[in-house]
Design an enzyme around this catalytic site. Structure first.
Site, short mmCIF file in Angstrom:
data_model
loop_
_atom_site.label_atom_id
_atom_site.label_comp_id
_atom_site.label_asym_id
_atom_site.label_seq_id
_atom_site.Cartn_x
_atom_site.Cartn_y
_atom_site.Cartn_z
CB CYS A 4 -24.72 5.43 -13.11
SG CYS A 4 -24.99 5.42 -14.90
CB CYS A 55 -19.23 8.81 -17.73
SG CYS A 55 -20.65 8.20 -18.70
CB CYS A 65 -20.04 10.46 -14.02
SG CYS A 65 -21.66 10.61 -13.23
CB CYS A 97 -33.62 19.71 -15.64
SG CYS A 97 -33.71 21.10 -16.79
CB CYS A 119 -35.66 19.32 -19.06
SG CYS A 119 -34.17 18.65 -19.86
CB CYS A 170 -31.39 19.67 -23.41
SG CYS A 170 -30.14 20.36 -22.31
NE ARG A 206 -29.58 25.15 -19.29
CZ ARG A 206 -30.44 24.18 -19.62
NH1 ARG A 206 -30.08 22.93 -19.55
NH2 ARG A 206 -31.64 24.50 -20.04
#
Length: 346
Positions: free
Chosen positions: A56, A60, A63, A100, A131, A191, A263
């Site tokens: 990616c 972040c 991550c 998801c 999702c 979400c 959640r």
């Protein structure tokens, strides 16, 4: 049963006052709000599958999928639609009602959209809610996903606006808000939540919940993640978050967003049964189910079901009118039991 009012004008001092209530009082208030809006003995179950892993371009700091850091994660291409549908079918057999799909992208490219749309349509035909989390969305791509039948789009705010730049530099906080606006404009459900335990101050946890609760329409689903520290990421040595502080975050989210599903997401592998039970009492009523959440460990599916049973709770059910469900209801054949390795990619 009278539903709790929804507010969109929470102030920092009000959120701070909630967080700092005596622990028993906070949990009692949160549990009362929860009971006024949900069945306290039901938990919604979702399964998350990584449909494209690693490399990616975002940075972040939490991550392992970021291409900026050296972790042991193996990069994978976008997987075939048929494999996604197979995993969705197995997830449904295990009790999931929402499936998801997550891709390690900054944003989905035009060339990927036909495959993504096909995934949504075929998973939805199984009778599951759908999702996706694919990164930043334009208004056009949001409408394309909505037309394919996508129910939810996940896009976390991650942390407070004040702490955000300490965690991410390749995407702005405003970019995230804009994506949520596009999702809403396309008619999909939102979400959105965040991660705690990233070295932030308590004030940043207040700020995160304020941002979520004060959106024009509160997210239907609010995942609260506890940081999973991964070797090779900049946050691998951050101090652990006190578990009582995490439970306070759950309880405060429930009070501030009374109609949202709250959640328990990443980090459950570090929580014992007693801590998870306290989170359920504090208003958490949704979990990710399966052995992995994208790339980090999650409690095994059977262990989740054992805990739910031990607490006298039940998985939430939803109406299923898919062709497959109708056919199944007419058949006396018992579905084969899914194996314990079903969720190794999720």
């Amino acid at each position: 049963m009278e539903l709790a009012p929804v507010r969109h004008n929470w102030t920092h001092s009000e959120v701070k006052a909630l967080f700092e209530m005596p622990f028993n009082d906070l949990l009692f208030k949160a549990a009362s709000v929860h009971r006024a809006n949900f069945n306290p003995n039901e938990v919604q179950i979702s399964t998350l599958l990584s449909i494209k892993t690693g490399a990616c371009p975002e940075d972040c700091k939490y991550c392992p999928q970021s291409g900026h850091y050296k972790t042991d994660l193996e990069r994978e291409r976008l997987i075939e639609v048929e494999k996604v549908v197979e995993q969705a079918r197995l997830a449904k057999q295990k009790g999931a009602t929402r499936f998801c799909m997550g891709a390690a992208w900054s944003d989905p490219k035009d060339r990927d959209m036909p495959y993504i749309s096909k995934m949504v349509k075929e998973v939805k035909e199984l009778g599951l809610e759908t999702c996706m989390t694919l990164g930043k969305l334009t208004n056009e791509k949001a409408h394309e996903l909505s037309s394919a039948g996508l129910d939810y789009y996940n896009h976390n705010l991650d942390t407070s606006p004040e702490y955000y730049e300490q965690i991410i530099s390749t995407r702005t906080f405003e970019d995230r808000l804009n994506t949520i606006d596009h999702v809403r404009d396309a008619g999909m459900k939102v979400c959105s939540g965040g991660i705690v335990g990233m070295g932030e101050q308590a004030a940043d946890r207040y700020g995160l919940l304020m941002q979520l609760a004060n959106l024009p329409q509160q997210p239907e689903s609010v995942p609260i993640n506890m940081l999973v520290k991964v070797k090779g990421t900049p946050l691998e040595n951050v101090d652990d978050l006190d578990h009582f502080e995490f439970i306070r975050t759950i309880a405060t989210a429930r009070i501030m967003m009374p109609h949202s599903y709250v959640r328990l997401s990443a980090g459950r592998n570090a929580m014992n049964e007693q801590m998870q039970s306290m989170c359920f009492f504090a208003g958490a009523n949704s979990i990710f189910y399966g052995d992995k959440l994208l790339t980090t460990e999650n409690p095994e599916a059977d262990a989740d079901m054992n805990l739910i049973k031990k607490l006298g709770m039940n998985p939430e059910t939803r109406e299923d009118y898919s062709d497959e469900a109708v056919a199944a209801s007419l058949s006396s054949q018992v579905a084969d039991k899914a194996t314990s390795e079903l969720f190794y990619e999720a």
